[in-house]
Design a protein around this motif. Structure first.
Motif, PDB file in Angstrom:
ATOM      1  N   PRO A 138       0.818  -1.213   0.000  1.00  0.00           N
ATOM      2  CA  PRO A 138       0.000   0.000   0.000  1.00  0.00           C
ATOM      3  C   PRO A 138       0.851   1.263   0.000  1.00  0.00           C
ATOM      4  O   PRO A 138       2.042   1.237   0.344  1.00  0.00           O
ATOM      5  CB  PRO A 138      -0.784  -0.120   1.308  1.00  0.00           C
ATOM      6  N   THR A 139       0.250   2.376  -0.388  1.00  0.00           N
ATOM      7  CA  THR A 139       0.869   3.675  -0.162  1.00  0.00           C
ATOM      8  C   THR A 139       0.705   4.020   1.316  1.00  0.00           C
ATOM      9  O   THR A 139      -0.006   3.338   2.068  1.00  0.00           O
ATOM     10  CB  THR A 139       0.207   4.765  -1.015  1.00  0.00           C
ATOM     11  N   VAL A 140       1.352   5.086   1.730  1.00  0.00           N
ATOM     12  CA  VAL A 140       1.223   5.507   3.122  1.00  0.00           C
ATOM     13  C   VAL A 140      -0.237   5.805   3.458  1.00  0.00           C
ATOM     14  O   VAL A 140      -0.763   5.343   4.475  1.00  0.00           O
ATOM     15  CB  VAL A 140       2.106   6.742   3.407  1.00  0.00           C
ATOM     16  N   LEU A 141      -0.918   6.564   2.597  1.00  0.00           N
ATOM     17  CA  LEU A 141      -2.315   6.897   2.882  1.00  0.00           C
ATOM     18  C   LEU A 141      -3.201   5.672   2.830  1.00  0.00           C
ATOM     19  O   LEU A 141      -4.118   5.534   3.655  1.00  0.00           O
ATOM     20  CB  LEU A 141      -2.819   7.962   1.900  1.00  0.00           C
ATOM     21  N   ASP A 142      -2.971   4.763   1.883  1.00  0.00           N
ATOM     22  CA  ASP A 142      -3.745   3.520   1.839  1.00  0.00           C
ATOM     23  C   ASP A 142      -3.689   2.811   3.191  1.00  0.00           C
ATOM     24  O   ASP A 142      -4.704   2.354   3.729  1.00  0.00           O
ATOM     25  CB  ASP A 142      -3.197   2.567   0.763  1.00  0.00           C
ATOM     26  N   HIS A 143      -2.486   2.702   3.731  1.00  0.00           N
ATOM     27  CA  HIS A 143      -2.322   1.980   4.996  1.00  0.00           C
ATOM     28  C   HIS A 143      -2.987   2.731   6.145  1.00  0.00           C
ATOM     29  O   HIS A 143      -3.654   2.119   6.989  1.00  0.00           O
ATOM     30  CB  HIS A 143      -0.841   1.773   5.291  1.00  0.00           C
ATOM     31  N   LEU A 144      -2.828   4.060   6.179  1.00  0.00           N
ATOM     32  CA  LEU A 144      -3.450   4.844   7.247  1.00  0.00           C
ATOM     33  C   LEU A 144      -4.972   4.730   7.205  1.00  0.00           C
ATOM     34  O   LEU A 144      -5.630   4.761   8.244  1.00  0.00           O
ATOM     35  CB  LEU A 144      -3.044   6.311   7.122  1.00  0.00           C
ATOM     36  N   GLU A 145      -5.524   4.608   6.009  1.00  0.00           N
ATOM     37  CA  GLU A 145      -6.983   4.543   5.881  1.00  0.00           C
ATOM     38  C   GLU A 145      -7.545   3.175   6.219  1.00  0.00           C
ATOM     39  O   GLU A 145      -8.743   3.054   6.514  1.00  0.00           O
ATOM     40  CB  GLU A 145      -7.393   4.920   4.454  1.00  0.00           C
TER      41      GLU A 145
END
Length: 448
Positions: free
Chosen positions: A220-227
């Motif tokens: 995932p991207t950083v935002l993908d993982h945070l979401e």
């Protein structure tokens, strides 16, 4: 422990479904000076469309005045004038933003060793920590220190963001070696969930949008993982904890108001009043003026009980299979945040949830080396930014959990009784001494 080193883009389709938009993730960023931490946060805000037009214009103006060709996204978080002039982050910068999938509170913490106490403050309530490393330098001393603090604070999730991949030609072996070294070290400190992501904060690779220059990476991207990460991942159920903040008298009835820190409360449920040990039954629950049958953790509410019991601010209603321990001698790990040292024999105030009691520092058994949490025995005192073990004895009993069981009710503050300044933030260990039996009736005990 997760470590996304290979795969393909189709793997993203198998990611867990996004949580409801009402969920909240608290996360902190940490990294050595010049690793690009503030740039990462700025890129995250900019590319997720979380920056207002006037904010972006201000950043562009400030960037031009510093001779930059384009907007310096680090300025979105380095908000203090002194920070902008020095080019470093010296204080915790909090930012609030949201996407269609989740709300976020981020704490951009300082990277320099002399601001360790600031990082502890910013990360103390985090559900996730983003630790940055420079791909050219790999895991350095400050990286190990940040991993140790994440382990010490028992932050459930850690993201290793290997930044500046553009400066190493987006080479997979560089990323893989750094990820392997960090995850092995983090595991030795008890950090169980690490997700490694190769990024370029300056160019935007894998921050919000997937990189087209690292097709060897399938995570995932950083935002993908945070979401999509689960912020509710916790240690075993510590039961229900409701510290009483105030007593409300209305129509001949008494209602006990406060915030439910953990667990759930139900009408008809038997609860124990701590530290007295008396039991009673909940007859009604009220949230924002509306009656409720069941109330979850995080809610502010008032509780009415079936029995007339001496209850005041600082008492705690508890329920569930894991009752707190009633103690007066506490072994704890503390981060000393005051400029004046903490010494053996010092008299302090101890604030735990809504209860404040007098206490004395009986011993400081060790000071910890933050590279690996190894102890230096009997330092005699702790100074600013030190983390060490202490033993304190309180004048009155406390209903305390260990920090390993509950970050909310296993933590407390040591306060200077002279001026009310915070001296240290503490995390209770597993070693407790039982409380001394009260010599006076419950109704006569002194309240702080």
């Amino acid at each position: 422990m997760s470590n996304h080193l290979s795969g393909n883009r189709s793997a993203l389709a198998e990611a867990p479904a996004a949580p409801p938009a009402t969920t909240l993730l608290r996360f902190a960023t940490a990294g050595s000076v010049d690793d690009g931490k503030s740039t990462l946060v700025g890129r995250l805000l900019h590319d997720s469309k979380s920056v207002l037009t006037d904010q972006l214009e201000a950043v562009e103006h400030a960037s031009r005045s510093r001779g930059a060709d384009g907007p310096d996204l680090a300025l979105l978080t380095d908000g203090l004038r002194a920070e902008r002039e020095q080019g470093i982050t010296i204080d915790v910068a909090y930012r609030y933003f949201a996407t269609a999938r989740r709300r976020f509170i981020l704490a951009d913490t300082p990277g320099h060793v002399q601001y360790t106490r600031n990082m502890v403050t910013g990360a103390s309530t985090a559900d996730l920590a983003v630790v940055l490393v420079d791909a050219r330098n790999g895991v350095v001393e400050q990286t190990r220190r940040h991993a140790a603090i994440a382990g010490l604070l028992r932050i459930p999730h850690v993201v290793l963001a290997v930044n500046k991949m553009d400066l190493v030609d987006y080479a997979e072996p560089v990323f893989a070696a750094t990820a392997e070294e960090f995850t092995a070290y983090a595991a030795s400190l008890g950090v169980r969930d690490v997700t490694a992501i190769p990024i370029s904060a300056l160019a935007g690779d894998n921050v919000v949008e997937p990189s087209t220059r690292m097709d060897w990476y399938g995570g995932p991207t950083v935002l993908d993982h945070l979401e999509t990460v689960d912020p509710a991942a916790r240690t075993p159920d510590e039961g229900s904890r409701f510290p009483v903040q105030m007593v409300i008298r209305h129509g001949g009835e008494r209602y006990y108001a406060g915030q439910l820190l953990t667990g759930r409360l139900r009408v008809g449920e038997t609860v124990t009043v701590q530290p007295s040990g008396r039991t009673t039954t909940i007859t009604s629950l009220d949230v924002l003026g509306q009656p409720a049958d069941v109330v979850p953790a995080g809610s502010s509410l008032s509780v009415r009980l079936s029995d007339e019991i001496d209850i005041g601010r600082g008492d705690m209603l508890t329920a569930g299979p894991r009752p707190p321990r009633i103690v007066q001698e506490i072994e704890a790990t503390v981060c000393h945040v005051a400029d004046a040292p903490l010494t053996v024999g010092q008299r302090v105030l101890l604030k735990h949830t809504t209860r404040t009691v007098k206490a004395i520092v009986e011993d400081i058994p060790s000071r910890l080396t933050l590279d690996d949490l190894s102890p230096h025995p009997q330092p005699g005192r702790l100074v600013a930014n030190d983390i060490g073990r202490v033993r304190v004895r309180t004048a009155e009993p406390l209903a305390l959990d260990s920090y390993a069981d509950s970050r909310r009710t296993g933590s407390f503050l040591l306060i200077d009784p002279a001026d009310g300044a915070t001296l240290a933030a503490a995390m209770a260990g597993d070693a407790f001494a039982p409380a001394i039996p009260a010599a006076a009736p419950e109704a006569e005990r002194k309240r702080e």
